[in-house]
Scaffold this motif. Structure first.
Motif, PDB file in Angstrom:
ATOM      1  N   LEU A  82      64.119 -22.025  10.653  1.00  0.00           N
ATOM      2  CA  LEU A  82      64.389 -22.353  12.051  1.00  0.00           C
ATOM      3  C   LEU A  82      63.588 -21.446  12.985  1.00  0.00           C
ATOM      4  CD1 LEU A  82      66.015 -23.816  14.307  1.00  0.00           C
ATOM      5  CD2 LEU A  82      67.711 -21.976  14.059  1.00  0.00           C
ATOM      6  N   LYS A  83      63.602 -20.156  12.714  1.00  0.00           N
ATOM      7  CA  LYS A  83      62.886 -19.216  13.577  1.00  0.00           C
ATOM      8  C   LYS A  83      61.372 -19.475  13.526  1.00  0.00           C
ATOM      9  CE  LYS A  83      64.300 -15.383  14.652  1.00  0.00           C
ATOM     10  NZ  LYS A  83      64.713 -14.033  14.875  1.00  0.00           N
ATOM     11  N   GLU A  84      60.848 -19.829  12.363  1.00  0.00           N
ATOM     12  CA  GLU A  84      59.426 -20.178  12.266  1.00  0.00           C
ATOM     13  C   GLU A  84      59.112 -21.399  13.123  1.00  0.00           C
ATOM     14  OE1 GLU A  84      58.558 -20.713   8.130  1.00  0.00           O
ATOM     15  OE2 GLU A  84      58.899 -18.597   7.668  1.00  0.00           O
ATOM     16  N   GLU A  85      59.991 -22.391  13.087  1.00  0.00           N
ATOM     17  CA  GLU A  85      59.771 -23.600  13.881  1.00  0.00           C
ATOM     18  C   GLU A  85      59.863 -23.317  15.378  1.00  0.00           C
ATOM     19  OE1 GLU A  85      58.553 -26.455  12.987  1.00  0.00           O
ATOM     20  OE2 GLU A  85      58.546 -25.926  10.868  1.00  0.00           O
ATOM     21  N   ILE A  86      60.777 -22.449  15.777  1.00  0.00           N
ATOM     22  CA  ILE A  86      60.864 -22.060  17.186  1.00  0.00           C
ATOM     23  C   ILE A  86      59.575 -21.354  17.596  1.00  0.00           C
ATOM     24  CG2 ILE A  86      62.019 -20.512  18.829  1.00  0.00           C
ATOM     25  CD1 ILE A  86      64.649 -21.145  17.266  1.00  0.00           C
ATOM     26  N   GLY A  87      59.105 -20.439  16.763  1.00  0.00           N
ATOM     27  CA  GLY A  87      57.846 -19.742  17.038  1.00  0.00           C
ATOM     28  C   GLY A  87      56.669 -20.701  17.106  1.00  0.00           C
ATOM     29  N   ALA A  88      56.640 -21.662  16.192  1.00  0.00           N
ATOM     30  CA  ALA A  88      55.558 -22.652  16.202  1.00  0.00           C
ATOM     31  C   ALA A  88      55.607 -23.497  17.469  1.00  0.00           C
ATOM     32  CB  ALA A  88      55.649 -23.545  14.966  1.00  0.00           C
ATOM     33  N   SER A  89      56.805 -23.828  17.925  1.00  0.00           N
ATOM     34  CA  SER A  89      56.946 -24.602  19.152  1.00  0.00           C
ATOM     35  C   SER A  89      56.421 -23.815  20.353  1.00  0.00           C
ATOM     36  CB  SER A  89      58.410 -24.981  19.365  1.00  0.00           C
ATOM     37  OG  SER A  89      58.584 -25.663  20.582  1.00  0.00           O
ATOM     38  N   LEU A  90      56.784 -22.542  20.430  1.00  0.00           N
ATOM     39  CA  LEU A  90      56.302 -21.698  21.532  1.00  0.00           C
ATOM     40  C   LEU A  90      54.783 -21.519  21.456  1.00  0.00           C
ATOM     41  CD1 LEU A  90      59.153 -19.032  21.538  1.00  0.00           C
ATOM     42  CD2 LEU A  90      58.707 -20.752  23.311  1.00  0.00           C
ATOM     43  N   ALA A  91      54.263 -21.330  20.254  1.00  0.00           N
ATOM     44  CA  ALA A  91      52.815 -21.193  20.081  1.00  0.00           C
ATOM     45  C   ALA A  91      52.096 -22.480  20.470  1.00  0.00           C
ATOM     46  CB  ALA A  91      52.486 -20.816  18.640  1.00  0.00           C
ATOM     47  N   GLY A  92      52.676 -23.616  20.104  1.00  0.00           N
ATOM     48  CA  GLY A  92      52.098 -24.904  20.477  1.00  0.00           C
ATOM     49  C   GLY A  92      52.037 -25.085  21.981  1.00  0.00           C
ATOM     50  N   MET A  93      53.084 -24.649  22.666  1.00  0.00           N
ATOM     51  CA  MET A  93      53.090 -24.719  24.128  1.00  0.00           C
ATOM     52  C   MET A  93      51.946 -23.881  24.699  1.00  0.00           C
ATOM     53  SD  MET A  93      57.079 -24.221  25.000  1.00  0.00           S
ATOM     54  CE  MET A  93      58.281 -25.509  24.819  1.00  0.00           C
ATOM     55  N   MET A  94      51.790 -22.690  24.170  1.00  0.00           N
ATOM     56  CA  MET A  94      50.723 -21.807  24.665  1.00  0.00           C
ATOM     57  C   MET A  94      49.349 -22.413  24.400  1.00  0.00           C
ATOM     58  SD  MET A  94      52.249 -18.052  23.635  1.00  0.00           S
ATOM     59  CE  MET A  94      50.638 -17.316  23.718  1.00  0.00           C
ATOM     60  N   MET A  95      49.150 -22.954  23.209  1.00  0.00           N
ATOM     61  CA  MET A  95      47.849 -23.525  22.849  1.00  0.00           C
ATOM     62  C   MET A  95      47.527 -24.762  23.676  1.00  0.00           C
ATOM     63  SD  MET A  95      47.840 -22.956  18.744  1.00  0.00           S
ATOM     64  CE  MET A  95      46.241 -23.719  18.531  1.00  0.00           C
ATOM     65  N   ASN A  96      48.549 -25.500  24.077  1.00  0.00           N
ATOM     66  CA  ASN A  96      48.340 -26.693  24.891  1.00  0.00           C
ATOM     67  C   ASN A  96      48.297 -26.392  26.375  1.00  0.00           C
ATOM     68  OD1 ASN A  96      48.302 -28.361  22.623  1.00  0.00           O
ATOM     69  ND2 ASN A  96      50.507 -28.674  22.672  1.00  0.00           N
ATOM     70  N   GLY A  97      48.373 -25.119  26.718  1.00  0.00           N
ATOM     71  CA  GLY A  97      48.325 -24.731  28.121  1.00  0.00           C
ATOM     72  C   GLY A  97      49.601 -25.022  28.880  1.00  0.00           C
TER      73      GLY A  97
END
Length: 186
Positions: free
Chosen positions: A73-88
């Motif tokens: 779950l924590k990895e997926e939350i981190g991936a979601s936040l990273a995805g937001m950053m990468m997509n601007g």
């Protein structure tokens, strides 16, 4: 595939579904606290559930299965936040103090852990964000999601004594950040 293979598969699926039913409320609550968005929280939990299912047989063999699911779950939350950053996209922000800050303050004051603190809710929220990840997790799980020490220990793969110690340390840090004394009058 034989009939017995189907039965084992069905039993695994039933066990998985029961496991998810048991833990989903806490997973969504934690994801919501991190992502500040109900839809994003539900999406992340669904992604985590897919991964947990993919690793289900390994997770079942683990000493503390909920801690493995928690890590996913924590990895997926981190991936979601990273995805937001990468997509601007802007990272989740809270224009005002979230309701759970009030829950933490009320619970901590009731337990006399943050007596005589001078900070307001904005300062408490900022202090919560400065906690280490583990201390933050324990505070959110205990005071926001109202989980027992036993449940928290299972999620974090630790002992109940360690949970209590981590809560105590987190509350000490919060009190210090807010210029107060912890446990005055206990």
């Amino acid at each position: 595939m034989t009939e017995s293979d189907w039965v084992v598969g069905d039993r695994d699926r039933l066990t998985f579904d029961a496991f998810c039913d048991t833990h989903e409320k806490a997973w969504i609550g934690f994801a919501r606290a991190r992502l500040r968005d109900d839809a994003a929280a539900h999406a992340v939990v669904e992604l985590a559930k897919v991964r947990v299912w993919e690793e289900w047989t390994r997770i079942l063999r683990a000493k503390i299965p909920p801690s493995h699911a928690w890590a996913i779950l924590k990895e997926e939350i981190g991936a979601s936040l990273a995805g937001m950053m990468m997509n601007g996209e802007p990272l989740p922000t809270q224009p005002s103090v979230p309701g759970w800050v009030h829950s933490v303050r009320t619970a901590a004051e009731r337990a006399q852990h943050l007596m005589e603190t001078q900070g307001g809710n904005d300062q408490l929220y900022a202090a919560l964000r400065r906690l280490s990840e583990r201390r933050h997790d324990v505070i959110v799980l205990r005071y926001l999601l109202d989980l027992s020490d036993e449940q928290i220990a299972d999620y974090l793969g630790t002992t109940q004594a360690n949970v209590r110690s981590t809560v105590s340390q987190a509350l000490d840090r919060l009190a210090a950040s807010l210029g107060g004394r912890r446990g005055a009058g206990r």
